[in-house]
Scaffold this motif. Structure first.
Motif, PDB file in Angstrom:
ATOM      1  N   LEU A 254      57.404  78.100  75.822  1.00 42.18           N
ATOM      2  CA  LEU A 254      57.591  77.095  76.869  1.00 42.18           C
ATOM      3  C   LEU A 254      59.064  76.753  77.016  1.00 42.18           C
ATOM      4  O   LEU A 254      59.847  76.893  76.087  1.00 42.18           O
ATOM      5  CB  LEU A 254      56.819  75.812  76.532  1.00 42.18           C
ATOM      6  N   ASP A 269      56.038  77.157  82.292  1.00 43.75           N
ATOM      7  CA  ASP A 269      55.533  78.432  81.818  1.00 43.75           C
ATOM      8  C   ASP A 269      56.332  79.460  82.618  1.00 43.75           C
ATOM      9  O   ASP A 269      56.029  79.722  83.773  1.00 43.75           O
ATOM     10  CB  ASP A 269      54.031  78.527  82.098  1.00 43.75           C
ATOM     11  N   ARG A 313      51.913  68.726  70.367  1.00 40.93           N
ATOM     12  CA  ARG A 313      50.560  69.280  70.334  1.00 40.93           C
ATOM     13  C   ARG A 313      49.738  68.756  71.510  1.00 40.93           C
ATOM     14  O   ARG A 313      49.180  69.533  72.265  1.00 40.93           O
ATOM     15  CB  ARG A 313      49.911  68.878  69.015  1.00 40.93           C
ATOM     16  N   MET A 314      49.697  67.436  71.658  1.00 45.27           N
ATOM     17  CA  MET A 314      48.967  66.858  72.786  1.00 45.27           C
ATOM     18  C   MET A 314      49.925  66.223  73.790  1.00 45.27           C
ATOM     19  O   MET A 314      49.478  65.592  74.744  1.00 45.27           O
ATOM     20  CB  MET A 314      47.962  65.813  72.304  1.00 45.27           C
ATOM     21  N   TRP A 315      51.203  66.348  73.558  1.00 48.80           N
ATOM     22  CA  TRP A 315      52.222  65.829  74.468  1.00 48.80           C
ATOM     23  C   TRP A 315      52.063  64.323  74.721  1.00 48.80           C
ATOM     24  O   TRP A 315      51.950  63.868  75.847  1.00 48.80           O
ATOM     25  CB  TRP A 315      52.254  66.616  75.780  1.00 48.80           C
TER      26      TRP A 315
ATOM     27  N   THR B 186      48.494  75.840  79.682  1.00 49.06           N
ATOM     28  CA  THR B 186      49.274  76.208  78.502  1.00 49.06           C
ATOM     29  C   THR B 186      49.636  74.978  77.697  1.00 49.06           C
ATOM     30  O   THR B 186      49.917  75.073  76.519  1.00 49.06           O
ATOM     31  CB  THR B 186      50.567  76.922  78.920  1.00 49.06           C
ATOM     32  N   GLN B 188      48.545  71.415  76.203  1.00 50.44           N
ATOM     33  CA  GLN B 188      47.389  70.579  75.892  1.00 50.44           C
ATOM     34  C   GLN B 188      47.738  69.124  76.146  1.00 50.44           C
ATOM     35  O   GLN B 188      48.795  68.655  75.723  1.00 50.44           O
ATOM     36  CB  GLN B 188      47.002  70.738  74.413  1.00 50.44           C
ATOM     37  N   LEU B 310      45.176  77.801  68.964  1.00 47.48           N
ATOM     38  CA  LEU B 310      45.695  76.488  68.574  1.00 47.48           C
ATOM     39  C   LEU B 310      45.714  76.332  67.059  1.00 47.48           C
ATOM     40  O   LEU B 310      46.676  75.815  66.496  1.00 47.48           O
ATOM     41  CB  LEU B 310      44.844  75.377  69.203  1.00 47.48           C
ATOM     42  N   GLN B 313      48.463  78.059  65.342  1.00 45.67           N
ATOM     43  CA  GLN B 313      49.781  77.497  65.595  1.00 45.67           C
ATOM     44  C   GLN B 313      49.969  76.166  64.880  1.00 45.67           C
ATOM     45  O   GLN B 313      51.045  75.868  64.396  1.00 45.67           O
ATOM     46  CB  GLN B 313      49.902  77.279  67.105  1.00 45.67           C
ATOM     47  N   HIS B 314      48.922  75.358  64.840  1.00 50.27           N
ATOM     48  CA  HIS B 314      49.124  73.961  64.469  1.00 50.27           C
ATOM     49  C   HIS B 314      48.486  73.519  63.158  1.00 50.27           C
ATOM     50  O   HIS B 314      48.887  72.512  62.611  1.00 50.27           O
ATOM     51  CB  HIS B 314      48.595  73.051  65.580  1.00 50.27           C
ATOM     52  N   TYR B 483      50.569  84.471  65.422  1.00 50.23           N
ATOM     53  CA  TYR B 483      50.835  83.272  64.620  1.00 50.23           C
ATOM     54  C   TYR B 483      50.193  83.382  63.242  1.00 50.23           C
ATOM     55  O   TYR B 483      50.779  82.949  62.246  1.00 50.23           O
ATOM     56  CB  TYR B 483      50.317  82.020  65.330  1.00 50.23           C
TER      57      TYR B 483
END
Lengths: 519, 587
Positions: A254, A269, A313-315, B186, B188, B310, B313-314, B483
């Motif tokens: 990103l 993106d 992660r969830m912004w 893309t 979340q 996900l 990655q996390h 990942y």
């Protein structure tokens, strides 16, 4: 707390900082004194006279032509395209012989009303009244950006090549392993504020400029010195200009961009050329972005006395109101656990600590409650053979080397006082097991040259390499040779570096340092 | 049998609830949007106070409550249709004729009819709400001979027909813009924040779309209407108040439907966390390694792959479970199942690309392509066996292999595009299509050839889009694998990843080669025009670019992590050479 009084005094006039070796900053009288090393990136110089500058503005050319005899509809359409609603209203108001009187009157009234509202808005957020160029200069990490020959600089995250954006709106890419120096030029590439290479990619370079965002694809194997404009993807969003800061995610997927005019921060993106705006109204814009090296957080500062820390992660974001001014600059420790930042109008460096709790599946990280002052850079007078030198003051930008062992601070100085020129102060830092900050010294250039912009090499094997762009148009590299005391992390070659015996700086053992208390 | 049971579990327990929740929210949002509509439709600048009092009396009247109940019914119906017609893999019509075929499909005709009726119902509700001259279908008109007779109220009629027209055009545009396609983001975000972020877009889209629809409706009404009516004249139709009411009711209609669609998309694509392993045997079928291999429903597979990307990655803890060994026996079942499924997905895409390229290269267009034949020589023979059979399989087993679903609707319609039919059937020398392009009949007429070429190019671009229609799955598979491999460098205690590293690398490199070659085709690298003001999701148009970027990043992620250690991995000489390019950052 670490303060400038603990620093060794600045070099006498005419001396240049060459490198750090054996815990000491070595100096020399000229650049030929540089130590021979296995990796020496080219020192470049861009004299101002060598650049072909142009003083074109898009709108000025209109006046040079004779009176246009287009129909009102055509002119209105052109005005709408060029200047939006205000442009259209302006056009209608000014062409009163052709339009009915009531129409020109009413559009004039609407225009006045709009101006009144925007002036009200502008009094809430004074930065909105600035022109694009002044705005970039105001919020750039580069000191005195508008007068700078080198306007932006970026090391490639994995290789030894770098990109330099110059005053004439061109970008040059230097690679020590290649003889060709591609020059990137594009119609929309004006007033480059920031450049950054995409991580985990050999070719993509993002450029933030006055009207849009460009992503260049510069094939590393190509022999072309002038990649065509087709190699650049233009990313633009209405109202999102000028772009003053961009940040690639460390995983390379990103791209974030920020504009002081837009309250939304864009998540791009790039391959799909689509974006998701992350809107938060408070603050009146976004000026500076910094993505933590572990990818978990993003610092986003606003033109007001407020900055945000987003978790990626969830912004969602945390709001951090400042007392005095806006957040001017910030940088993350390599593990993403610590954020150092500076506030406009203050002469201290603050630190925030983030403890990631990966066990929690929702990815919530428990944030700190208050920032801690870790260094005081208020003005200090040094007695040198050349007379008293005053160092200190407000901070322009911060840079932390990728191992987390050297912290460079660019001090603004005072342009009105001759003895308070901008200077780079370097700290030795340690992140683990406890956060420590020790003085290292000042980095100085040739006489008369002021530092404007600095960046650490992302993977220098023998310590840290600080690249400094000077007001003279010169770019120099100052190596700091040391053995890494940190926990072995993945080096550029992929292999973890071997842990070395930690060397204690004996000189500073008896001085008061900033040391975090373990509670 | 067993898999249908399993998917029933997922549809029953997750998807249905998500759809129901989205409908419930859409119904809850109906009162405020109706109130705003009532206010805007009754607003008059000269009497602001009167407007407000009228609105209040309107909103509390019995007819308003009745029409509100009707609107709720319409929203539930729209939600149900969304649920019935949604797809995670878009159907891409490769030509205008195929698109026409889609529009005339019986299923689509039913959809259009239902939308028409619902549009009329909503229009009736808005006519009643606006009141004034629109309220009833009939109105008493005085006759000369003394007694009253009911006449047709054309203002009411025009609103009803307008609603039906907007509903119909909404359903048509749904097909053209692939509005039933649900794409995954893309980034979340929480549902509320995503909804808030999309709300301005919905308002803008419904307003502009309503404007276009009303314009078209007025034109149709003017030409098809009976000229005996007073409204069917240019002067009658250019009534500003009438136009405003038509537009505002069309906007209201589209707004409620778009909100429903938006909520449905947001709820459906929300991430779902599958357990990696379970200590209870009855839950074993709900675990990630098992769910990944499921073919139906497609949404389950997509959510599972998203969850994999996900977690890789996390979440270190869940990664740890992936790398763990089974308790009795000590086998890395989780990793084996996950990596096997991801690799088979990628290999499937590679085969599809190779087959597509071969088909394009062997037909008449090969002359215009750059060295189409040269690519054939270094191919590993394993992929050479079935050049076109991939596509043939997808027709024969549309139900069994949903990953190739984008091709099926074209094929069962009578208007299937010739290009795809050619892809689907093994190319034969004697087929009527063979060599058509080179026929002298066309070559002689240059302008016609040009138009044919642009038509063909457009078609080829669409078929290239169709080829990558389900690439979101591949993107997640690539991200998940890369990942996990990156994390395995420090987290994999038993070295389970090491054993599959050669096959992962070679799979990615083969795919990279195929993708590179695909992008050398003349139509593949041209970017589509982006339409911003439409509710249709055009993400699928750029999926191939996203896949290319993700693939490169994935390989770089592995090479950057392992560095020179990769020289010890067993790979063919060709792949070693390719990998060296990546290690030197020259790709």
């Amino acid at each position: 707390m670490c303060s400038l009084a603990l620093f060794p005094p600045p070099l006498p006039y005419g001396q240049t900082t060459v490198c750090e070796s054996n815990n000491e900053l070595l100096s020399g009288s000229s650049t030929e004194d540089q130590l021979k090393q296995d990796f020496s990136p080219p020192s470049l110089s861009f004299p101002r006279e060598s650049l072909k500058l142009h003083s074109r503005t898009e709108n000025s050319s209109k006046a040079a032509f004779l009176d246009h005899s287009e129909t009102l509809w055509m002119r209105s359409a052109a005005a709408w395209r060029d200047g939006g609603l205000t442009g259209l209203l302006n056009e209608i108001t000014n062409s009163h012989p052709h339009v009915p009187k009531w129409l020109s009157m009413s559009s004039g009234c609407i225009l006045a009303l709009l101006r009144w509202v925007s002036s009200f808005h502008g009094s809430l957020f004074p930065h909105l009244t600035l022109s694009s160029e002044d705005m970039i200069a105001e919020f750039s990490q580069v000191l005195n950006w508008s007068d700078c020959v080198v306007r932006a600089f970026a090391w490639h995250p994995h290789t030894d090549k770098f990109a330099v954006a110059l005053l004439d709106d061109s970008i040059k890419i230097y690679n020590p392993k290649s003889a060709t120096t591609p020059t990137l030029k594009h119609r929309l590439q004006r007033n480059v504020a920031v450049v950054q290479w995409k991580p985990l990619c050999a070719s993509a370079l993002a450029v933030g400029c006055q009207n849009c965002l460009l992503v260049w694809h510069v094939d590393p194997c190509s022999l072309s010195t002038r990649p065509s404009a087709g190699c650049a993807h233009v990313l633009s969003h209405p109202g999102h200009a000028p772009v003053t800061s961009i940040a690639w995610s460390p995983s390379g997927s990103l791209l974030l961009s920020a504009s002081p005019m837009d309250t939304a921060m864009m998540v791009w993106d790039v391959a799909a050329e689509s974006c998701v705006p992350l809107q938060r109204v408070g603050g009146g814009g976004v000026t500076f972005l910094s993505w933590s090296p572990d990818g978990s957080h993003v610092l986003a500062s606003t033109p007001s006395a407020l900055f945000r820390v987003w978790e990626t992660r969830m912004w969602t974001c945390e709001r951090w109101p400042c007392i005095k001014g806006r957040c001017q600059s910030g940088c993350w420790s390599p593990d993403g656990s610590r954020l150092l930042f500076t506030v406009q109008g203050e002469t201290v460096i603050y630190a925030l600590t983030f403890t990631n709790t990966p066990a929690v599946p929702s990815g919530t990280s428990k944030g700190p409650h208050a920032a801690v002052v870790v260094a005081d850079l208020s003005e200090t007078t040094f007695n040198t053979p050349d007379g008293d030198i005053v160092v200190g003051g407000e901070i322009q930008s911060l840079a932390w080397d990728p191992r987390g062992e050297r912290l460079a601070v660019l001090l603004k100085g005072d342009p009105r006082a001759a003895d308070r020129s901008p200077i780079i102060a370097v700290f030795k830092t340690r992140v683990r097991p406890i956060f420590e900050l020790l003085p290292c010294g000042f980095v100085q250039g040739e006489p008369g040259a002021e530092p404007r912009l600095m960046q650490f090499h992302p993977n220098f094997r023998h310590g840290a390499l600080l690249t400094v762009c000077w007001s003279s148009g010169r770019i120099t590299h100052v190596p700091f040779y040391f053995l890494s005391a940190s926990i072995p992390r993945l080096g550029p070659s992929g292999s973890p570096t071997l842990p070395h015996v930690q060397e204690r700086p004996a000189d500073f053992a008896n001085q008061s340092l900033f040391t975090e208390l373990i509670s | 049998m067993f898999s249908s049971e399993q998917s029933c579990w997922f549809i029953r327990k997750v998807i249905c609830w998500r759809a129901a929740a989205s409908i419930a929210w859409a119904v809850l949002l109906l009162p405020p949007s109706t109130a705003i509509f009532v206010f805007l439709s009754k607003f008059s600048v000269l009497h602001p106070i009167q407007t407000i009092s009228e609105c209040f009396s309107m909103l509390t009247s019995a007819t308003a409550i009745f029409s509100f109940i009707l609107l709720c019914g319409v929203i539930i119906m729209v939600g149900f249709l969304n649920f019935e017609y949604y797809t995670v893999i878009p159907t891409i019509a490769c030509s205008k004729i195929a698109l026409f075929g889609q529009l005339l499909h019986p299923r689509q005709l039913v959809n259009s009819l239902v939308h028409c009726i619902m549009g009329m119902i909503v229009a009736w509700c808005s006519a009643v709400t606006i009141g004034f001259r629109y309220e009833t279908l009939g109105h008493p008109c005085a006759q000369t001979d003394g007694y009253h007779q009911m006449c047709l109220n054309e203002y009411h009629l025009i609103l009803l027909l307008g609603g039906a027209f907007v509903g119909f055009s909404h359903s048509l545009l749904g097909v053209i813009h692939n509005m039933n396609y649900v794409s995954f983001h893309t980034v979340q975000q929480y549902k509320y924040l995503r909804f808030k972020g999309c709300l301005p877009l919905v308002v803008r889209c419904s307003a502009t779309q309503a404007l276009y629809s009303v314009r078209n409706f007025i034109v149709v009404y003017y030409f098809l209407g009976n000229s005996a009516h007073p409204l069917d004249s240019i002067a009658g139709l250019l009534d500003l108040s009438l136009l405003y009411h038509l537009w505002i009711s069309a906007t209201f209609l589209l707004f409620t439907w778009y909100i429903m669609l938006l909520l449905f998309r947001i709820f459906l694509t929300e991430g779902y966390s599958f357990p990696v392993q379970s200590s209870f045997t009855e839950d074993a079928d709900h675990c990630l390694p098992k769910v990944l291999t499921e073919k139906q429903p497609m949404l389950l597979k997509f959510l599972a792959l998203q969850d994999l990307a996900l977690l890789s990655q996390h979440s270190p803890l869940r990664r740890c479970e992936v790398f763990s060994l089974s308790q009795p026996g000590g086998h890395p079942h989780n990793w084996n199942a996950i990596s096997k499924e991801c690799l088979s997905l990628l290999a499937d895409l590679t085969q599809r690309l190779v087959a597509y390229h071969d088909t394009v290269a062997t037909n008449g267009r090969a002359k215009s392509l750059s060295s189409g034949k040269d690519f054939m020589s270094p191919r590993p023979t394993a992929f050479m066996k079935t050049p076109a059979s991939v596509f043939a399989r997808s027709i024969a087993g549309g139900q069994q292999s949903p990953l190739t679903a984008p091709f099926t609707p074209d094929l069962d319609s009578p208007f299937m595009s010739p290009a795809l039919r050619r892809l689907a059937a093994p190319v034969e020398q004697g087929s009527p299509w063979y060599g058509t392009v080179q026929s002298p009949h066309i070559m002689r007429r240059v302008p016609k050839l040009w138009s044919f070429r642009s038509y063909n190019c457009n078609k080829m671009q669409s078929s290239s889009q169709a080829l990558f229609a389900d690439s979101q799955a591949h993107i997640w598979a690539l991200e998940g694998l890369s990942y996990l491999v990156q994390a395995s460098f420090s987290e994999d205690q038993f070295g389970v990843v090491q054993t599959t590293l050669p096959s992962i690398l070679s799979c990615m490199l083969v795919l990279q080669e195929a993708v590179d070659r695909h992008f050398k085709l003349p139509h593949a690298s041209s970017k589509p025009v982006r339409s911003t003001s439409s509710m249709g999701d055009s993400t699928y148009k750029t999926l191939r670019f996203a896949l290319r970027a993700t693939l490169k990043t994935a390989i770089y992620r592995i090479t950057t992590t392992f560095g020179d250690h990769l020289n010890a991995v067993q790979l063919s000489a060709e792949h070693q050479k390719r990998l060296q390019q990546f290690l030197e950052y020259k790709e």
